[in-house]
Design a protein around this motif. Structure first.
Motif, PDB file in Angstrom:
ATOM      1  N   GLY A 481       0.784  -1.235   0.000  1.00 32.88           N
ATOM      2  CA  GLY A 481       0.000   0.000   0.000  1.00 32.88           C
ATOM      3  C   GLY A 481       0.816   1.285   0.000  1.00 32.88           C
ATOM      4  N   SER A 482       2.162   1.190  -0.074  1.00 29.40           N
ATOM      5  CA  SER A 482       2.918   2.459  -0.076  1.00 29.40           C
ATOM      6  C   SER A 482       3.808   2.576  -1.321  1.00 29.40           C
ATOM      7  CB  SER A 482       3.778   2.572   1.185  1.00 29.40           C
ATOM      8  OG  SER A 482       5.031   1.988   0.980  1.00 29.40           O
ATOM      9  N   VAL A 483       3.706   3.699  -1.983  1.00 31.30           N
ATOM     10  CA  VAL A 483       4.626   3.994  -3.096  1.00 31.30           C
ATOM     11  C   VAL A 483       5.287   5.331  -2.766  1.00 31.30           C
ATOM     12  CG1 VAL A 483       4.862   4.463  -5.560  1.00 31.30           C
ATOM     13  CG2 VAL A 483       3.173   2.800  -4.783  1.00 31.30           C
ATOM     14  N   PRO A 484       6.624   5.339  -2.619  1.00 26.64           N
ATOM     15  CA  PRO A 484       7.268   6.591  -2.195  1.00 26.64           C
ATOM     16  C   PRO A 484       7.231   7.665  -3.275  1.00 26.64           C
ATOM     17  CG  PRO A 484       8.888   4.881  -2.570  1.00 26.64           C
ATOM     18  CD  PRO A 484       7.556   4.249  -2.775  1.00 26.64           C
ATOM     19  N   SER A 485       7.436   8.886  -2.829  1.00 27.54           N
ATOM     20  CA  SER A 485       7.483  10.006  -3.775  1.00 27.54           C
ATOM     21  C   SER A 485       8.743   9.907  -4.624  1.00 27.54           C
ATOM     22  CB  SER A 485       7.523  11.304  -2.960  1.00 27.54           C
ATOM     23  OG  SER A 485       8.035  12.334  -3.746  1.00 27.54           O
ATOM     24  N   LEU A 486       8.618  10.320  -5.877  1.00 24.29           N
ATOM     25  CA  LEU A 486       9.806  10.310  -6.750  1.00 24.29           C
ATOM     26  C   LEU A 486      10.434  11.695  -6.820  1.00 24.29           C
ATOM     27  CD1 LEU A 486       8.600   8.049  -9.685  1.00 24.29           C
ATOM     28  CD2 LEU A 486      10.029   7.454  -7.744  1.00 24.29           C
TER      29      LEU A 486
END
Ligand code: HEM
Length: 508
Positions: A481-486
């Motif tokens: 459920g987590s996708v880090p900021s790019l």
């Protein structure tokens, strides 16, 4: 005798006069400073055009966020070579591959200097290696570093074994998280800096060495602060040093701490030294210092030793660490790319031995991925500031000697003349139709010309070995459920914002 009333009146008049005189002096001083500042802001004759600067601070405010992106956009209006005013510091910005090549490669010597900015002067007195003025001091320090890197590092077959050993410490430490989310920043930083440490001190530092870790953290903070608005302000108005607040003060305090720490470790690692029988860079430097002691023009000194060691540690750590952190992030973000990387590792290396540099020519896909990470993520987006060592002529413009030159390497990596769809992450652009690796001309993460990165070969070795050893053992994925900021964190380098990742042991 004066009456009390007349005395009070006289005092009031003389205070008043003094006030007027002081006030007038202040106005004259401020007017003088203003006129001097506005004169400094006048574009030199024949200088490239650029966006209109504000009085006094020039274009400094435009650099507050993503300066590399701002500069690329400005080049669409003013041309590949344009100028900025950084609070009275006339600056030329080179954009796109053609302009960078024309200056840095074709006029290599002319563009080989570093600018005498107050910040660099204060930090290293324009000595050391990376910030050193172009001249004898730089030649001597660069030669010694190149020879030391060859002699104690990448020129030795045994050195590859030492990197592989560090890779094992690294993956074992990752394994301790047992597939649970963790922030890999400190681990990668420690492992990567240990490779430079082997060359500089002949020794690695353990991952729980708090003193060394703290020094690296402070260093890393300074890389960020050196590109802050306060740093630009200090360069334009060095008198702000008297202000007790501001990020530049933090930068100076950090630099003093690092200096003391380096002094202490240099003493420690030079103990037991035998003359002319160097064990590492420090010994080799001390040999040079003694040999040239009678030459008053020689540049080797204890102070320059401290500066160059500090510069090598940070140049070698901050860059390669961020490249590996970006690579990990993009693997988790693009599972299909990760699949292909692991397929290649499995077929060329297998799982019964660690990857070696001999495998590299047979691993075009891994090579393509690492190149695309360096192109797309732009670890050093604006290179390291250059300056002209003499008056220069380029594309009909005149650039006086000593002008600050910014090389927008990011713009070369997003140059549409050389890259199709540059804003897409695509390792395939480095492969031909047979799947073989192809070099691309406009690929410049290590810059070009006389001052190009001294650690390029070492960085490539490290990236390949750390990346393949890690991908051989683990599947990388983000916590559910987590996708880090790019969005990158800005500084002299671009690094990912802190992120958590899971390293799951692969079943092979
Ligand atoms: C992915 C890793 C790396 C990248 C992307 C990188 C990039 C760069 C860039 C863009 C420059 C500026 C060159 C110029 O002025 O035009 C530079 C300079 C430099 N780099 Fe690297 N670098 C990396 C790794 C390393 C390593 C591992 C070391 C050494 C341990 C190193 C040492 C240096 C030094 C000493 C300079 C200054 C050279 C001079 O002024 O003569 N770099 N690097």
């Amino acid at each position: 005798m004066l009456s009390t009333g007349r005395l009070a009146l006289k005092l009031t008049v003389s205070y008043g006069q003094a006030f007027v005189v002081l006030g007038s002096l202040l106005v004259i001083l401020l007017s003088f400073l203003l006129i001097r500042q506005l004169a400094k802001q006048r574009r030199p004759r024949g200088f490239p055009p650029g966006p209109t600067p504000l009085p006094i601070i020039g274009n400094i405010l435009s650099l507050a966020s993503e300066p590399h992106v701002y500069m690329r956009k400005q080049s669409e209006i003013h041309g590949q070579i344009f100028s900025l005013d950084l609070g009275g510091i006339s600056t030329v910005v080179l954009n796109g591959y053609d302009a960078i090549k024309e200056c840095l490669s074709h006029q290599s010597e002319v563009f080989a200097d570093r600018p005498s900015l107050p910040l660099f002067k204060k930090m290293t007195n324009m000595g050391g290696l990376l910030n050193c003025k172009y001249g004898r001091g730089w030649v001597e320090h660069r030669k010694l570093a190149v020879n030391s890197f060859r002699y104690f590092g990448s020129g030795q077959k045994t050195f590859e074994n030492k990197i592989s050993e560090e890779c094992m410490f690294f993956v074992d430490a990752m394994d301790e998280h047992k597939g649970k989310p963790f922030n890999p920043k400190h681990l990668v930083t420690n492992a990567v800096s240990n490779i430079t440490n082997l060359i500089l001190f002949g020794q690695r530092f353990t991952y729980d060495d708090r003193d060394f870790q703290q020094m690296i953290e402070i260093f890393s903070e300074n890389v960020e602060l050196a590109a802050s608005g306060w740093a630009f302000l200090y360069n334009a108005f060095p008198w702000i040093e008297i202000l007790p607040f501001g990020k530049h003060q933090k930068l100076f305090r950090n630099a003093a701490k690092v200096y003391d720490f380096l002094l202490e470790i240099i003493e420690r690692f030079s103990q037991g030294r035998t003359r002319q029988s160097p064990r590492h860079y420090i010994d080799a430097y001390l040999d040079e210092m003694e040999q040239s002691a009678a030459d008053p023009r020689a540049s080797f000194s204890r102070e320059n030793l401290i500066f160059s060691v500090g510069e090598l540690i940070i140049a070698g750590t901050e860059t390669t660490t961020n490249a590996i952190r970006w690579a990990m992030l993009y693997m988790a973000l693009h599972p299909s790319v990760q699949d292909k990387v692991q397929k290649e590792i499995d077929s060329v290396v297998g799982n019964s031995r660690p990857p070696s540099l001999e495998d590299r020519p047979r691993m075009p896909y891994v090579e393509a991925v690492l190149h695309e990470v360096l192109r797309f993520c732009n670890v050093v987006p604006l290179g390291i500031f250059r300056a002209t060592s003499e008056d220069a002529q380029v594309r009909g413009y005149s650039i006086p000697r000593g002008t600050l030159v910014i090389t927008n390497l990011y713009s070369a990596h997003f140059d549409e003349k050389y890259w199709s769809h540059p804003d897409v992450f695509s390792p395939e652009r480095f492969l031909d139709c047979r799947g073989d690796f192809v070099r691309r001309e406009a690929f410049l993460p290590f810059s070009v010309g006389r001052r190009h990165c001294l650690g390029e070969q070492l960085a490539r070795m490290e990236m390949f070995l750390f990346f393949t050893t890690m991908m051989q053992r683990f599947r990388l994925q983000f916590p559910a459920g987590s996708v880090p900021s790019l969005t990158p964190k800005l500084g002299m380098t671009l690094q990912p914002l802190p992120y958590a990742i899971c390293a799951i042991r692969r079943q092979q």
